[in-house]
Design an enzyme around this catalytic site. Sequence first.
Site, mmCIF file in Angstrom:
data_model
loop_
_atom_site.group_PDB
_atom_site.id
_atom_site.type_symbol
_atom_site.label_atom_id
_atom_site.label_comp_id
_atom_site.label_asym_id
_atom_site.label_seq_id
_atom_site.Cartn_x
_atom_site.Cartn_y
_atom_site.Cartn_z
ATOM 1 N N GLY A 1 0.806 -1.215 0.000
ATOM 2 C CA GLY A 1 0.000 0.000 0.000
ATOM 3 C C GLY A 1 0.837 1.263 0.000
ATOM 4 O O GLY A 1 0.352 2.354 -0.306
ATOM 5 N N ARG A 2 2.090 1.123 0.377
ATOM 6 C CA ARG A 2 2.965 2.316 0.355
ATOM 7 C C ARG A 2 4.389 1.918 -0.002
ATOM 8 O O ARG A 2 5.328 2.686 0.217
ATOM 9 C CB ARG A 2 2.928 3.024 1.696
ATOM 10 C CG ARG A 2 3.251 2.131 2.885
ATOM 11 C CD ARG A 2 3.324 2.977 4.109
ATOM 12 N NE ARG A 2 3.398 2.163 5.313
ATOM 13 C CZ ARG A 2 3.671 2.638 6.497
ATOM 14 N NH1 ARG A 2 3.920 3.924 6.632
ATOM 15 N NH2 ARG A 2 3.717 1.868 7.555
ATOM 16 N N ASP B 1 -2.761 6.776 2.948
ATOM 17 C CA ASP B 1 -2.196 7.807 2.068
ATOM 18 C C ASP B 1 -0.960 7.378 1.272
ATOM 19 O O ASP B 1 -0.480 8.120 0.417
ATOM 20 C CB ASP B 1 -1.866 9.065 2.893
ATOM 21 C CG ASP B 1 -0.924 8.758 4.051
ATOM 22 O OD1 ASP B 1 -0.352 7.642 4.079
ATOM 23 O OD2 ASP B 1 -0.773 9.627 4.931
ATOM 24 N N GLY B 2 -0.389 6.229 1.580
ATOM 25 C CA GLY B 2 0.808 5.792 0.833
ATOM 26 C C GLY B 2 2.112 6.376 1.350
ATOM 27 O O GLY B 2 3.176 6.097 0.805
ATOM 28 N N ARG C 1 14.617 0.329 0.806
ATOM 29 C CA ARG C 1 14.969 -0.928 1.479
ATOM 30 C C ARG C 1 15.134 -2.013 0.420
ATOM 31 O O ARG C 1 14.577 -1.917 -0.680
ATOM 32 C CB ARG C 1 13.909 -1.283 2.519
ATOM 33 C CG ARG C 1 12.531 -1.442 1.927
ATOM 34 C CD ARG C 1 11.485 -1.636 3.001
ATOM 35 N NE ARG C 1 10.226 -2.069 2.413
ATOM 36 C CZ ARG C 1 9.170 -2.427 3.115
ATOM 37 N NH1 ARG C 1 9.193 -2.369 4.425
ATOM 38 N NH2 ARG C 1 8.064 -2.837 2.528
ATOM 39 N N ARG D 1 5.724 -12.666 0.394
ATOM 40 C CA ARG D 1 5.334 -12.977 1.784
ATOM 41 C C ARG D 1 4.412 -14.191 1.820
ATOM 42 O O ARG D 1 3.888 -14.597 0.779
ATOM 43 C CB ARG D 1 4.571 -11.756 2.356
ATOM 44 C CG ARG D 1 5.391 -10.483 2.287
ATOM 45 C CD ARG D 1 4.494 -9.248 2.119
ATOM 46 N NE ARG D 1 5.307 -8.060 1.847
ATOM 47 C CZ ARG D 1 5.477 -7.049 2.701
ATOM 48 N NH1 ARG D 1 4.892 -7.049 3.856
ATOM 49 N NH2 ARG D 1 6.238 -6.029 2.370
ATOM 50 N N ASP E 1 1.128 -11.382 6.502
ATOM 51 C CA ASP E 1 1.606 -10.462 5.452
ATOM 52 C C ASP E 1 2.980 -9.897 5.819
ATOM 53 O O ASP E 1 3.623 -9.253 4.975
ATOM 54 C CB ASP E 1 0.609 -9.317 5.210
ATOM 55 C CG ASP E 1 0.286 -8.542 6.469
ATOM 56 O OD1 ASP E 1 -0.253 -9.143 7.405
ATOM 57 O OD2 ASP E 1 0.591 -7.340 6.522
ATOM 58 N N ASN E 2 3.426 -10.154 7.031
ATOM 59 C CA ASN E 2 4.762 -9.691 7.417
ATOM 60 C C ASN E 2 5.747 -10.843 7.556
ATOM 61 O O ASN E 2 6.800 -10.697 8.182
ATOM 62 C CB ASN E 2 4.692 -8.920 8.747
ATOM 63 C CG ASN E 2 3.964 -7.597 8.583
ATOM 64 O OD1 ASN E 2 3.956 -7.035 7.483
ATOM 65 N ND2 ASN E 2 3.349 -7.110 9.634
ATOM 66 N N ASP F 1 9.252 -5.739 7.867
ATOM 67 C CA ASP F 1 8.288 -4.851 8.511
ATOM 68 C C ASP F 1 8.698 -4.501 9.945
ATOM 69 O O ASP F 1 8.276 -5.133 10.908
ATOM 70 C CB ASP F 1 6.869 -5.441 8.516
ATOM 71 C CG ASP F 1 5.854 -4.363 8.890
ATOM 72 O OD1 ASP F 1 6.209 -3.463 9.674
ATOM 73 O OD2 ASP F 1 4.725 -4.390 8.385
HETATM 74 N N1 LIG Z 1 0.211 4.902 5.130
HETATM 75 C C1 LIG Z 1 -0.154 3.844 4.426
HETATM 76 N N2 LIG Z 1 -0.623 3.988 3.176
HETATM 77 C C2 LIG Z 1 -1.006 2.923 2.455
HETATM 78 N N3 LIG Z 1 -0.999 1.677 2.881
HETATM 79 C C3 LIG Z 1 -0.541 1.460 4.122
HETATM 80 C C4 LIG Z 1 -0.088 2.529 4.956
HETATM 81 N N4 LIG Z 1 0.297 2.006 6.129
HETATM 82 C C5 LIG Z 1 0.123 0.667 6.038
HETATM 83 N N5 LIG Z 1 -0.381 0.347 4.836
HETATM 84 C C6 LIG Z 1 -0.710 -1.000 4.357
HETATM 85 O O1 LIG Z 1 -1.374 -1.707 5.384
HETATM 86 C C7 LIG Z 1 -0.989 -3.074 5.366
HETATM 87 C C8 LIG Z 1 -0.478 -3.517 6.703
HETATM 88 O O2 LIG Z 1 0.430 -2.584 7.199
HETATM 89 P P1 LIG Z 1 1.821 -2.907 7.887
HETATM 90 O O3 LIG Z 1 1.993 -1.918 8.954
HETATM 91 O O4 LIG Z 1 1.964 -4.346 8.161
HETATM 92 O O5 LIG Z 1 2.763 -2.620 6.665
HETATM 93 P P2 LIG Z 1 3.798 -1.513 6.341
HETATM 94 O O6 LIG Z 1 4.563 -1.133 7.509
HETATM 95 O O7 LIG Z 1 3.210 -0.415 5.574
HETATM 96 O O8 LIG Z 1 4.599 -2.306 5.252
HETATM 97 P P3 LIG Z 1 5.636 -3.429 5.122
HETATM 98 O O9 LIG Z 1 5.035 -4.697 5.642
HETATM 99 O O10 LIG Z 1 5.732 -3.434 3.643
HETATM 100 O O11 LIG Z 1 6.851 -2.975 5.822
HETATM 101 C C9 LIG Z 1 0.004 -3.215 4.227
HETATM 102 O O12 LIG Z 1 -0.726 -3.627 3.122
HETATM 103 C C10 LIG Z 1 0.517 -1.824 4.058
HETATM 104 O O13 LIG Z 1 0.996 -1.592 2.754
#
Ligand SMILES: Nc1ncnc2c1ncn2[C@@H]1O[C@H](COP(=O)(O)OP(=O)(O)OP(=O)(O)O)[C@@H](O)[C@H]1O
Length: 707
Positions: A167-168, A201-202, A253, A260, A381-382, A391
């Site tokens: 998502g981001r 918001d990404g 990164r 995953r 997912d992590n 993550d």
């Molecule tokens: N600010 C954000 N904008 C868009 N999507 C988000 C945001 N924060 C989290 N997500 C999405 O929510 C889901 C779960 O979030 P999680 O905190 O595990 O992931 P993350 O820290 O964004 O990403 P990653 O696991 O890639 O390090 C993931 O699909 C992540 O991409």
Amino acid sequence: MTSCAFSSSPSAPVGIKTIVPPPLPSPRHPARFTSSLLCDELSALGQDDDDEAVPVPDNLLSTPRMVRNAVYSFVNPEDQSKNAFLLGWNKEFAKELGVDINKIERSQWSEQELDNLVKLLTGGGRKIPAPQRDEDDAGKGPRETQPWAHCYGGHQFGYYAGQLGDGRAISLYETVNPATGQSWELQLKGAGKTPYSRFADGYAVLRSSIREYLCAEAVATLDVASSRSLAIMSTETMVVREEGGEPGSIVCRVAPSWIRFGSFEIFFYRKDRVNLRRLAEYVCDEVYSLPRDDPQEMAAFKEQFRKAELETIPEPESDEPRHVNAAVEGEAQGAPATTKQPKALYRNRFAKMFEQVAYKTAIMVSGWQAIGFCHGVMNTDNMSILGLTIDFGPYAFLDKYDPLFICNHSDSEGRYSFQQQPGICLWNLGRLALTLENLIGAQERVDDLDWLHQQETDTEKEERLKEGAKDIVVEILNKSFRDVFLKDYRRRMNEKMGLGGADQVKDEDLTKIVVPALAWMDDYEVDYHQFFRALADYKVEGADTVDKNGAQIEALVKRLLPTPVHLARGSAAVEEIKGWLEPYHLRLVQSSDLKDDQTRRIRMNKVNPAFVLRNWVAQRVIERVTESVMKTREESIEEDPDKNLLDRVLWMCQHPFGEDASQADETTTTADGTCEIKRNNAGLEVYGEYVGPVPEWGQGIQCSCSS
Ligand SMILES: Nc1ncnc2c1ncn2[C@@H]1O[C@H](COP(=O)(O)OP(=O)(O)OP(=O)(O)O)[C@@H](O)[C@H]1O
């Protein structure tokens, strides 16, 4: 850095902005996933070379949506480059990545190169060096990336959450270091919206980016597989979070693969067998380089065992082929083996892949338990398909040893507490196994495997496949996860305690020494990391039994007990420490390899860090960097007294053992027989206040999850 504009290449078509390549290595493919996996059709519209293709506008590409029938979507990072600047560059990892050795240091870059790099990593440029291997492209010079976001699902806190996806995070390209042959996928976290952003918001805030940037390196240095950090950028924008506006940031990164467990789950729960199969083949081929199953071997197996299974099933022979596993049902429960029929099991490449994932996950989590790392959000997912720590959200290194420690304040029930981590990995592997059971259960049956390439439904057949996977999965989880975890944990803990390497581990070390030592630490709230550094100074020379070491034990206890309240329990602590110190002492004196105090100390200090990225240290860096980012750039460079703290702490994460582990602390016995240990900080001065006890303000800091 100047606010550089793009420089136009003479050969670039009019209107297309081009920049010279930054100091990054060349790509293997502009987009790795394009080769064999299905791409989201909408995002692919504008991506081919066809002149007729109409480019899809960025805002449409990144519109959050349900993406079906696809493993990934093309998407461009949002251009956040306008005022962006490079906050940190990890030159040590840059070497591993294969960055040109003459361009490892920031000081070796021209201004233009710095600009190009920052632009590429903050969405303002897409030019990358020419591909390494693609002969068609050779000599064509810089070309454009085709960044992508990956579609995945996942179980969050025990419940399946449906489509999540990057998502981001946006992957830029994949590169291979020619010197090591290792391939790496560069990914930007906080790069703007993607089809998988849902309602968010990404973006990423500086606070969470700094935590990830530092911790990935800390974990990797402590010999636990992890994603890596290449660079961190300030986007000089404000991002809104629960706590209010915060500075935005992007981390570049890197990992060999970002796939995953949840990548498989999304297709399993959508009953999309075609994509599931493709993804599994892709992981076997590209991530694990597993050879294809040999049709002749499969046929021979079928001939020999399936036919026999229908008639009378033979006892397994000792010289059976490597892939045959004659598991005897019931044997484990103590039933006589002869009453049950042996099953011949064929492990196809999907079973072998699962076995590798289980193995790597076991090694990863044994590492976490040994280094005292609490991940905090072990949702599927992590969980990396490569057993990498990924993550870095609400993670924490233990301060005091506490098996019930929960680092994520949203985890009210302690699902992901420190002691739960191995069990949760097993549970997560169970979720992954579920997605693979058709493929694993087909074993050597080519007709079943072919059938699995289609979308057809046949409940009976699926039941049979599921049944065929059961024993294989159970055995893999037992042997490649549980046994491997235990073995590796014993090895790591023995090394931490100075009890020698893998070949010296004895069965009773864990039960007689390690576990009671942990219980003692728990009881007296002893700092987990300082414990091992202090134990390294324990001397057995000249004392054949622990009783002759009374003064030294008292000094050790005094050094470890954290507060006057604990010290008041000092005499009990001294008595209780003997519960494990006695067998420990004996174990050392009885082994010619272990009893030399100086050698043991050096060995222990090479695996037990003096510097630990505790939450308070990360917090200190966040505060300092945030403060400096909030000022104008010129001011921050001129005035920030701690402007190098991010680089310094990164260096500490990468060199946590002290520069000179050979210097022993000085032990003196005073006239009244008490023993003082004067810490010899030789080699530790460079860490300043960042080694040693946790300051009062830093105890129990938890971090926010709105990252
Ligand atoms: N600010 C954000 N904008 C868009 N999507 C988000 C945001 N924060 C989290 N997500 C999405 O929510 C889901 C779960 O979030 P999680 O905190 O595990 O992931 P993350 O820290 O964004 O990403 P990653 O696991 O890639 O390090 C993931 O699909 C992540 O991409």
